[in-house]
Enzyme design. Structure first.
Site, PDB file in Angstrom:
ATOM      1  N   LYS A 172      20.425 -12.112 -21.342  1.00  0.00           N
ATOM      2  CA  LYS A 172      19.743 -11.283 -20.423  1.00  0.00           C
ATOM      3  C   LYS A 172      18.695 -12.181 -19.688  1.00  0.00           C
ATOM      4  O   LYS A 172      17.553 -12.389 -20.123  1.00  0.00           O
ATOM      5  CB  LYS A 172      18.991 -10.136 -21.126  1.00  0.00           C
ATOM      6  CG  LYS A 172      19.029  -8.865 -20.543  1.00  0.00           C
ATOM      7  CD  LYS A 172      17.938  -8.714 -18.908  1.00  0.00           C
ATOM      8  CE  LYS A 172      16.776  -8.764 -19.267  1.00  0.00           C
ATOM      9  NZ  LYS A 172      15.874  -9.072 -17.992  1.00  0.00           N
ATOM     10  N   CYS A 280       5.176 -22.957 -19.490  1.00  0.00           N
ATOM     11  CA  CYS A 280       4.444 -22.382 -20.729  1.00  0.00           C
ATOM     12  C   CYS A 280       3.381 -23.402 -21.167  1.00  0.00           C
ATOM     13  O   CYS A 280       2.407 -23.001 -21.814  1.00  0.00           O
ATOM     14  CB  CYS A 280       5.365 -21.876 -21.671  1.00  0.00           C
ATOM     15  SG  CYS A 280       6.469 -23.127 -22.315  1.00  0.00           S
ATOM     16  N   GLU A 379      -3.707 -16.721 -20.672  1.00  0.00           N
ATOM     17  CA  GLU A 379      -2.848 -17.476 -19.809  1.00  0.00           C
ATOM     18  C   GLU A 379      -3.031 -16.873 -18.217  1.00  0.00           C
ATOM     19  O   GLU A 379      -2.829 -15.809 -17.813  1.00  0.00           O
ATOM     20  CB  GLU A 379      -1.401 -17.213 -20.464  1.00  0.00           C
ATOM     21  CG  GLU A 379      -0.528 -17.947 -19.601  1.00  0.00           C
ATOM     22  CD  GLU A 379       0.619 -18.061 -20.181  1.00  0.00           C
ATOM     23  OE1 GLU A 379       1.454 -16.844 -20.500  1.00  0.00           O
ATOM     24  OE2 GLU A 379       1.722 -18.686 -20.243  1.00  0.00           O
TER      25      GLU A 379
HETATM   26  P1  NAD Z   1       8.271 -11.607 -19.782  1.00  0.00           P
HETATM   27  O1  NAD Z   1       7.939 -11.444 -20.895  1.00  0.00           O
HETATM   28  O2  NAD Z   1       7.766 -10.676 -18.448  1.00  0.00           O
HETATM   29  O3  NAD Z   1       9.920 -11.510 -19.162  1.00  0.00           O
HETATM   30  C1  NAD Z   1      10.554 -12.340 -20.066  1.00  0.00           C
HETATM   31  C2  NAD Z   1      11.853 -11.648 -20.255  1.00  0.00           C
HETATM   32  O4  NAD Z   1      11.864 -10.693 -21.060  1.00  0.00           O
HETATM   33  C3  NAD Z   1      12.815 -11.289 -18.966  1.00  0.00           C
HETATM   34  O5  NAD Z   1      13.919 -11.434 -18.998  1.00  0.00           O
HETATM   35  C4  NAD Z   1      12.543  -9.849 -19.148  1.00  0.00           C
HETATM   36  O6  NAD Z   1      13.299  -8.974 -18.258  1.00  0.00           O
HETATM   37  C5  NAD Z   1      12.424  -9.371 -20.380  1.00  0.00           C
HETATM   38  N1  NAD Z   1      11.644  -8.389 -20.822  1.00  0.00           N
HETATM   39  C6  NAD Z   1      10.446  -7.773 -20.427  1.00  0.00           C
HETATM   40  N2  NAD Z   1      10.290  -6.773 -21.055  1.00  0.00           N
HETATM   41  C7  NAD Z   1      11.074  -6.438 -22.065  1.00  0.00           C
HETATM   42  C8  NAD Z   1      11.281  -5.498 -22.986  1.00  0.00           C
HETATM   43  N3  NAD Z   1      10.135  -4.359 -23.262  1.00  0.00           N
HETATM   44  N4  NAD Z   1      12.195  -5.652 -23.866  1.00  0.00           N
HETATM   45  C9  NAD Z   1      13.066  -6.635 -23.566  1.00  0.00           C
HETATM   46  N5  NAD Z   1      13.012  -7.713 -22.757  1.00  0.00           N
HETATM   47  C10 NAD Z   1      12.111  -7.382 -21.840  1.00  0.00           C
HETATM   48  O7  NAD Z   1       7.845 -12.977 -19.036  1.00  0.00           O
HETATM   49  P2  NAD Z   1       8.091 -13.731 -17.733  1.00  0.00           P
HETATM   50  O8  NAD Z   1       7.049 -13.237 -16.767  1.00  0.00           O
HETATM   51  O9  NAD Z   1       9.564 -13.747 -17.253  1.00  0.00           O
HETATM   52  O10 NAD Z   1       7.745 -15.215 -18.144  1.00  0.00           O
HETATM   53  C11 NAD Z   1       6.516 -15.644 -18.210  1.00  0.00           C
HETATM   54  C12 NAD Z   1       6.065 -16.033 -19.658  1.00  0.00           C
HETATM   55  O11 NAD Z   1       7.027 -16.835 -20.220  1.00  0.00           O
HETATM   56  C13 NAD Z   1       4.649 -16.671 -19.855  1.00  0.00           C
HETATM   57  O12 NAD Z   1       3.724 -16.012 -20.708  1.00  0.00           O
HETATM   58  C14 NAD Z   1       5.180 -18.024 -20.281  1.00  0.00           C
HETATM   59  O13 NAD Z   1       4.186 -18.873 -21.239  1.00  0.00           O
HETATM   60  C15 NAD Z   1       6.309 -17.834 -21.087  1.00  0.00           C
HETATM   61  N6  NAD Z   1       7.076 -19.026 -21.395  1.00  0.00           N
HETATM   62  C16 NAD Z   1       6.952 -19.416 -22.940  1.00  0.00           C
HETATM   63  C17 NAD Z   1       7.761 -20.582 -23.006  1.00  0.00           C
HETATM   64  C18 NAD Z   1       7.944 -21.050 -24.401  1.00  0.00           C
HETATM   65  O14 NAD Z   1       8.946 -21.865 -24.628  1.00  0.00           O
HETATM   66  N7  NAD Z   1       7.011 -20.896 -25.199  1.00  0.00           N
HETATM   67  C19 NAD Z   1       8.834 -21.229 -21.830  1.00  0.00           C
HETATM   68  C20 NAD Z   1       8.798 -20.566 -20.705  1.00  0.00           C
HETATM   69  C21 NAD Z   1       7.757 -19.344 -20.355  1.00  0.00           C
END
Ligand code: NAD
Length: 488
Positions: A172, A280, A379
């Site tokens: 997804k 991240c 963050e």
């Molecule tokens: P997000 O949590 O909003 O979304 C991430 C994914 O989760 C998307 O595909 C979204 O559609 C899905 N999602 C959202 N709500 C959901 C739910 N209730 N149930 C299931 N899936 C759901 O994050 P984002 O804004 O897309 O990404 C940014 C974040 O990701 C930042 O906090 C960043 O630090 C983190 N990140 C972490 C790493 C790592 O390896 N640690 C790498 C990249 C990004």
């Protein structure tokens, strides 16, 4: 370009017919629409992955390796075309998008080989003429939820160990960057058995949650924010699913008094502004020793002003627009709050006025920052660097550990004692000395504290997607004296 779900080897619309728009953050145009999938679509994708599991898991590792290497080759052969899609929907410079394609190919090759080498082990027998084998087995249909900031790299980090371990997958992508993954599947995935790789696009709350709740998905691998990670862990608990969570960070950099100020300022600028701060492991806090703080601050501000914002397809561009209007608004919100709380903007702090459109935010540096401010504790995921002064390495370590995050940390110093003391005492999954944001495919990557559970990269990632089975073999084949009826 393909803009439908990919289920069981077929391109299909959402059952409901609903779609969502994909925007180019540089032009602000809607490029296309992709399915806004729901539970029915997720059910179809999971059924396909579940059926395909019976084929994929029984293939010998060498066959899986060949198919995965073939996908790696197709990725590289079509790298430019794929990178253009990443840049179009996400806004990162084309050269950085090209690196994402290389990452996918590299991970497919690495894990397909690693899985041939690491299948299990033999442990010391408990009896003569017996043997204990430990065999690692795949789980089944793995659910994989991906964010938008590195759509193809982060897909590759998960897809490669999941498949190499013998699982099938339902992915997804983020609603902001689904096209890159659909395009990649179209280019690379055609020769894979139907149902081994499936993609359903849509919103997190609908498609994402349906995947997390599905009883036939035994593992969820998620990368995204802490808030969503916690929600997923709670939902997954209902079916006692295994979850691996790669979450956010608030990574500090420590600039020691013996560091080369020019090197530290350049490294901090790159580590904080790369991908418009949407990494991240971005540098999100600076702790600089008092004695060099003025000189370092001046050097960092100068570096921030040198960063070239521009058209992400232009080779001269260092940083493109932020990936969406929402992310842009979040940057402004964070900056406004920091100013309200008393921080001083030294450069940036606003939308770039050089552009009529596109979500461009100026690289921003703050000082007069205190440890309680939101800009230091939460963050930002934006091109924003707050600077605090410290009097000693002990203070820098204590402040580095003062947030709920524990993803990465960097130190600039020539003093190995200081560097390794900090490495011992700072809780972070990665610790970089004199070079921020460094990763190694063979070394684990992940977060401590609330930055996550589990590890990607290295043998550790393969273990996330396999479970151990003990197979006991007795080659004596005689009655045992402890069995009922065999007593003297
Ligand atoms: P997000 O949590 O909003 O979304 C991430 C994914 O989760 C998307 O595909 C979204 O559609 C899905 N999602 C959202 N709500 C959901 C739910 N209730 N149930 C299931 N899936 C759901 O994050 P984002 O804004 O897309 O990404 C940014 C974040 O990701 C930042 O906090 C960043 O630090 C983190 N990140 C972490 C790493 C790592 O390896 N640690 C790498 C990249 C990004």
């Amino acid at each position: 370009m393909k803009n439908q779900n990919y289920i069981n080897g077929q391109w299909v619309d959402a059952h409901s017919g609903k779609t969502l728009g994909v925007e180019n953050p540089y032009t602000e145009d809607i490029i296309t629409h992709v399915p806004a999938s729901g539970e029915t679509d997720v059910n179809h994708a999971v059924d396909a992955a579940k059926n395909a599991f019976e084929i994929w898991r029984k293939m010998v590792a060498a066959e899986r390796c060949e198919l995965m290497n073939d996908m790696a080759k197709k990725s590289r052969d079509n790298a430019e075309e794929l990178a253009k899609t990443v840049t179009a929907e996400m806004g990162k410079p084309f050269s950085e998008a090209m690196e994402e394609i290389e990452t996918v190919a590299d991970y497919l090759e690495y894990y397909s080989q690693l899985a041939r080498d690491h299948v299990g082990r033999i442990v010391a027998p408990v009896d003569s003429r017996s043997m204990s084998l430990v065999r690692y087995e795949p789980f089944g249909a793995v659910g994989c939820i991906i964010p938008w900031n590195y759509p193809l790299s982060l897909m590759g980090w998960k897809l490669a160990p999941v498949l190499a371990a013998g699982n099938t997958i339902v992915m997804k992508p983020s609603e902001i960057s689904s096209l890159s993954i659909l395009h990649w599947i179209d280019i690379a995935g055609g020769d894979m058995p139907d149902g081994v790789m499936n993609v359903i696009t849509g919103y997190g709350k609908e498609a994402g949650e349906a995947l997390v709740k599905h009883p036939d998905v035994p593992v969820i691998t998620f990368t995204g924010s802490v808030v969503t990670g916690k929600r997923i862990a709670r939902l997954a608990a209902d079916n006692l699913k295994k979850v691996s969570l790669e979450l956010g960070g608030k990574d500090p950099v420590i600039i020691c008094d013996d560091a080369d100020i020019d090197v530290a300022a350049k490294g901090t600028s790159w580590g904080g502004f790369l991908n418009a701060g949407q990494v991240c492991t971005s540098i999100e806090r600076v702790y600089v020793f008092d004695t060099i703080a003025d000189a370092f601050t001046e050097a960092l501000v100068a570096e921030a002003k040198k960063v070239r914002l521009g058209n992400p397809m232009d080779e001269a561009t260092d940083v493109g627009p932020m990936s969406s209007e929402m992310q842009f608004a979040k940057a402004q919100e964070k900056v406004d709050l920091a100013i309200k709380e008393g921080a001083r903007v030294l450069t940036g702090g606003q939308r770039s006025e050089k552009f009529d459109k596109g979500y461009f935010y100026e690289p921003t540096v703050f000082d007069q920052v205190t440890s309680e401010m939101d800009i230091v504790t939460e963050e930002a995921f934006s091109p924003v660097i707050p600077i605090q002064r410290v009097g000693s390495i002990e203070e820098a370590i204590q402040l580095s550990n003062s947030t709920r995050y524990g993803l990465g940390c960097t130190i600039f110093t020539r003093d190995i004692e200081k560097a390794l003391t900090a490495a011992d005492d700072i809780k972070s999954g990665t610790f970089c000395i004199n070079n921020p944001l460094m990763e190694n495919i063979a070394a684990p990557f992940g977060g401590m504290k609330q930055s996550g559970i589990g590890r990607e990269h290295g043998i550790e990632a393969l273990e996330e997607f396999r479970e151990a089975k003990h197979i006991f073999i007795d080659y004596d084949h005689s009655n045992k004296d402890w069995w009922y009826g065999n007593e003297e």
